[in-house]
Design an enzyme around this catalytic site. Sequence first.
Site, PDB file in Angstrom:
ATOM      1  N   ILE A 124      41.891  35.980  44.054  1.00  0.00           N
ATOM      2  CA  ILE A 124      42.949  35.594  43.120  1.00  0.00           C
ATOM      3  C   ILE A 124      44.342  35.872  43.671  1.00  0.00           C
ATOM      4  O   ILE A 124      45.303  35.209  43.299  1.00  0.00           O
ATOM      5  CB  ILE A 124      42.740  36.272  41.740  1.00  0.00           C
ATOM      6  CG1 ILE A 124      43.551  35.552  40.669  1.00  0.00           C
ATOM      7  CG2 ILE A 124      43.056  37.766  41.806  1.00  0.00           C
ATOM      8  CD1 ILE A 124      43.156  35.910  39.264  1.00  0.00           C
ATOM      9  N   ASP A 165      43.169  44.641  39.291  1.00  0.00           N
ATOM     10  CA  ASP A 165      44.465  45.280  39.063  1.00  0.00           C
ATOM     11  C   ASP A 165      45.010  45.889  40.351  1.00  0.00           C
ATOM     12  O   ASP A 165      46.149  45.625  40.753  1.00  0.00           O
ATOM     13  CB  ASP A 165      44.305  46.356  37.981  1.00  0.00           C
ATOM     14  CG  ASP A 165      45.614  46.889  37.429  1.00  0.00           C
ATOM     15  OD1 ASP A 165      46.678  46.288  37.666  1.00  0.00           O
ATOM     16  OD2 ASP A 165      45.555  47.916  36.736  1.00  0.00           O
TER      17      ASP A 165
END
Length: 174
Positions: free
Chosen positions: A13, A36
């Site tokens: 991503i 994260d």
Amino acid sequence: MKSAEIIIKEGDITIEDVCAVVNAANSSLMGGGGVDGAIHRAGGPEILKACRDLRRQRYPEGLPTGEAVATTAGRLPAEYVIHTVGPVYAVCQGDCAQLLKACYTNSLSTAYDLGCRTIAFPAISTGVYGYPPDQAATIAYGAISEFISRFPMQVRLIFHSEESLSLFKKSNGL
């Protein structure tokens, strides 16, 4: 962009060339593990600085579950990172599905309001937060499909493994 589109693929991503990347954040917004941590590492210190500013100015107690907030994307190819806090499955009780749907809907709405028409999502809450991936897949696909039927966007769902991607497709009859 005039049409709505959902792209489902395996990948990283942090390298997606989209307007906004969604971060499956923890409520502290200070980085962590999984997606994260990867977003914070790849995006650099600008993201952490923006998150610290948000904590100081708007969310002193942390970002609530289901909410979404945008920051710079730092060194990522995206313009924005949209941080959302997914539900922890073991503790969300009867609100799990509603909270997870809110993560997707609020992230999409935030991106749309920023003028973004391309966005990439990870599988929110399915890692250490323990949401059953098959249930999460159905909720995610439903929330995204509903939103983009009214507000056309290109939505990319990025999975870290072929196994996760296959489970998502199977859960949604794709």
